[in-house]
Design an enzyme around this catalytic site. Structure first.
Site, PDB file in Angstrom:
ATOM      1  N   CYS A   2       0.857  -1.176   0.000  1.00 41.12           N
ATOM      2  CA  CYS A   2       0.000   0.000   0.000  1.00 41.12           C
ATOM      3  C   CYS A   2       0.896   1.229   0.000  1.00 41.12           C
ATOM      4  CB  CYS A   2      -0.911   0.025   1.232  1.00 41.12           C
ATOM      5  SG  CYS A   2      -2.126  -1.312   1.289  1.00 41.12           S
ATOM      6  N   ASN A 101       0.944  -0.200   5.750  1.00 46.20           N
ATOM      7  CA  ASN A 101       1.410  -0.914   4.568  1.00 46.20           C
ATOM      8  C   ASN A 101       2.059  -2.206   5.030  1.00 46.20           C
ATOM      9  OD1 ASN A 101       2.459  -1.735   2.079  1.00 46.20           O
ATOM     10  ND2 ASN A 101       4.287  -0.464   2.312  1.00 46.20           N
ATOM     11  N   TYR A 257       9.976  -4.469  -8.504  1.00 43.00           N
ATOM     12  CA  TYR A 257       8.715  -4.110  -9.150  1.00 43.00           C
ATOM     13  C   TYR A 257       7.972  -2.942  -8.511  1.00 43.00           C
ATOM     14  CZ  TYR A 257       3.843  -4.555 -10.686  1.00 43.00           C
ATOM     15  OH  TYR A 257       2.588  -4.296 -11.178  1.00 43.00           O
ATOM     16  N   THR A 303       7.859  -1.174 -15.809  1.00 45.70           N
ATOM     17  CA  THR A 303       8.845  -1.415 -14.767  1.00 45.70           C
ATOM     18  C   THR A 303      10.125  -2.048 -15.283  1.00 45.70           C
ATOM     19  OG1 THR A 303       6.881  -1.993 -13.483  1.00 45.70           O
ATOM     20  CG2 THR A 303       8.990  -2.179 -12.380  1.00 45.70           C
ATOM     21  N   ASP A 365      10.772  -8.770 -18.750  1.00 37.73           N
ATOM     22  CA  ASP A 365       9.808  -8.292 -17.758  1.00 37.73           C
ATOM     23  C   ASP A 365      10.470  -8.318 -16.390  1.00 37.73           C
ATOM     24  OD1 ASP A 365       7.468  -7.252 -16.818  1.00 37.73           O
ATOM     25  OD2 ASP A 365       6.192  -8.901 -17.474  1.00 37.73           O
ATOM     26  N   ASP A 366       9.883  -7.584 -15.434  1.00 38.82           N
ATOM     27  CA  ASP A 366      10.473  -7.547 -14.102  1.00 38.82           C
ATOM     28  C   ASP A 366      10.302  -8.871 -13.372  1.00 38.82           C
ATOM     29  OD1 ASP A 366       7.721  -7.310 -12.764  1.00 38.82           O
ATOM     30  OD2 ASP A 366       7.785  -5.515 -13.996  1.00 38.82           O
TER      31      ASP A 366
END
Length: 499
Positions: A2, A101, A257, A303, A365-366
């Site tokens: 979060c 978070n 990420y 990303t 890709d990450d």
């Protein structure tokens, strides 16, 4: 995952919290909320949706005061109804608003304990409300009229002893100030900064440094694992280590990420860490695939761009943008519901045929989580005329669920679980798959701060630093299924709320 933010200023904070939430929007798209205080009263707005949807001009005008806390929700366990939007509030003692978070792994037990021992009722399925009530109960042991720093630190120390899991927290005590703290492992990030103005010194706490620097704040430092900081209503800053055995076990997925590339977390530049991940990935290709026939390296926006570009440079092959992204579609990884994720891929990305036709493509890709997005993207490359489609992941194979605030709930949903690299390549339709080595990923981060020794790498290794057993995962999966059913029941109610 979060986004959290807290500001104590000499001027109204509503606009700055709003702007900070916009900068952190990538950390949660499910709901947004803000609570402000004028020293006497609280003013609250929270609802499902993006920041721009939740806060309109009429709402902003009502959010009065020079102190406040904001939150962006990313759903993992629990309901996704409007009532679950944060910050949460409890009136006793003192009136506390809290944004969290992370994820508590013993929330289920704590909820029972709060009722039986402390006579506190939890009204939502959120572990954040549990954490708030634990903090409130620890603070309630003191009977002072105004909260003193040592009382805050004692309450945080008591919370550390009761709560297990990941938590970066910003709490506001209505009349007394802002509190920020991290769990003893420092799994989730929290940054502290200040800004000198003609009216005095303003202070901010946030999940990422980018929220501070974009508004002119100086990044002072990261909050240490187990540490708490208390900024009083009159601008006095107090801090103390509140855990018995604090140690860094930061979530390495923040660097892979979650975090924005222009953020600095625990003194590591995220952008630089991703560059090194791309370089290390290319070195692995050169070692294990010396006669590769890669014609071009293409990133999966956004990303992985940094890693892909550095990989292309190290390999000595061209870097090209092959997918055009619709920037008005959210991040598919954090969208609630697998069906929605799948439908969103082709709405989100459109291939440039000219960059694919007749070429051997290395897509970067990450990470690869469920594999649904990867499979769609590989097929797009083939449909656009690619000769061969290779796939590289800047992180190692994700084989185990995450329990610290990332939506990877069950091992059987992860494409790499109980599969070899070759089997995953077949599943996503790639001609070859290259995963980052764990040691190379760790080295890419620690090169920016050699004081970081250990990380939470549980999704790659299955080793959980808080020591959960198999029963925990079985219970968790059952509860998540129950939560999913409850969410479906709540959809009609939330849809009717148009305010």
């Amino acid at each position: 995952m979060c986004g959290i933010i807290g500001i104590l200023s000499n001027t109204p904070v509503n606009q700055e919290i709003y702007d900070g939430l916009l900068v952190l929007q990538h950390r949660g798209q499910d709901a947004a909320g803000m609570v402000t205080s004028d020293g006497k009263r609280l003013y609250i707005r929270r609802k499902n949706g993006l920041v721009t949807d939740v806060f309109r001009e009429n709402h902003m005008r009502r959010l009065l005061g020079n102190m406040g806390v904001g939150h962006l929700r990313y759903p993992t366990a629990g309901s996704s109804s409007n009532s679950e939007a944060q910050p949460f509030y409890v009136n006793s003692p003192y009136g506390i608003s809290l944004a969290h978070n992370g994820n508590l792994t013993n929330a289920h037990e704590l909820k029972k304990e709060l009722y039986r021992q402390d006579r506190r009722h939890i009204n939502t399925t959120s572990d954040s409300e549990v954490l708030l009530n634990i903090f409130a109960q620890e603070l309630q042991k003191f009977k002072a009229y105004r909260v003193e720093p040592e009382e805050v630190f004692s309450a945080v120390a008591g919370l550390h002893k009761r709560c297990v899991g990941a938590y970066a927290v910003i709490a506001m005590i209505t009349r007394d100030g802002i509190v920020g703290f991290r769990d003893p492992n420092g799994i989730r990030p929290l940054v502290f900064g200040k800004r000198e103005t003609e009216n005095g010194t303003d202070y901010m706490l946030a999940s990422e440094s980018v929220a501070l620097v974009t508004q002119g704040y100086e990044v002072v430092r990261d909050i240490e694992p187990g540490e708490a900081i208390f900024i009083t209503h009159d601008g006095q800053v107090h801090s103390k280590q509140c855990a018995e055995n604090p140690r860094y076990n930061s979530c390495i997925f923040e660097y892979v990420y979650f975090a924005r590339p222009d953020s600095v977390i625990d003194q590591v530049y995220v952008h630089k860490a991703r560059m090194r991940m791309g370089h290390n990935l290319a070195e692995k290709v050169k070692r294990e695939w010396k006669n590769h026939d890669i014609d071009v390296v293409i990133p999966i926006p956004d990303t992985s761009r940094t890693s892909a570009h550095e990989m292309a440079i190290t390999l000595g092959v061209p870097y090209r943008e092959g997918y055009i992204k619709n920037r008005y579609i959210g991040r598919t990884f954090i969208m609630p519901g697998q069906t929605l994720r799948k439908k969103s891929v082709r709405r989100k990305l459109n291939p440039l045929d000219i960059e694919f036709k007749g070429k051997n493509i290395m897509l970067v890709d990450d990470s690869i989580v469920r594999g649904t997005t990867s499979r769609e993207i590989v097929q797009m490359a083939r449909d656009s005329g690619a000769n061969k489609v290779y796939f590289a992941s800047a992180s190692p194979a994700i084989r185990f669920p995450n329990i610290y605030g990332i939506d990877m709930p069950a091992a059987h949903e992860l494409i790499a679980h109980n599969r070899t690299e070759e089997e995953v390549a077949t599943e996503i339709g790639a001609d070859r798959l290259v995963y980052q080595e764990i040691d190379d990923m760790i080295d890419a981060v620690t090169a920016g701060n050699r004081n970081l020794k250990n990380f939470d790498c549980s999704v790659f290794t299955g080793e959980y630093i808080t020591g959960e057993n198999d029963d925990y995962f079985s219970d968790l999966e059952i509860r998540r299924k129950d939560d999913k059913k409850e969410n479906e029941k709540m959809v009609a109610i939330d849809m009717s709320d148009t305010d």
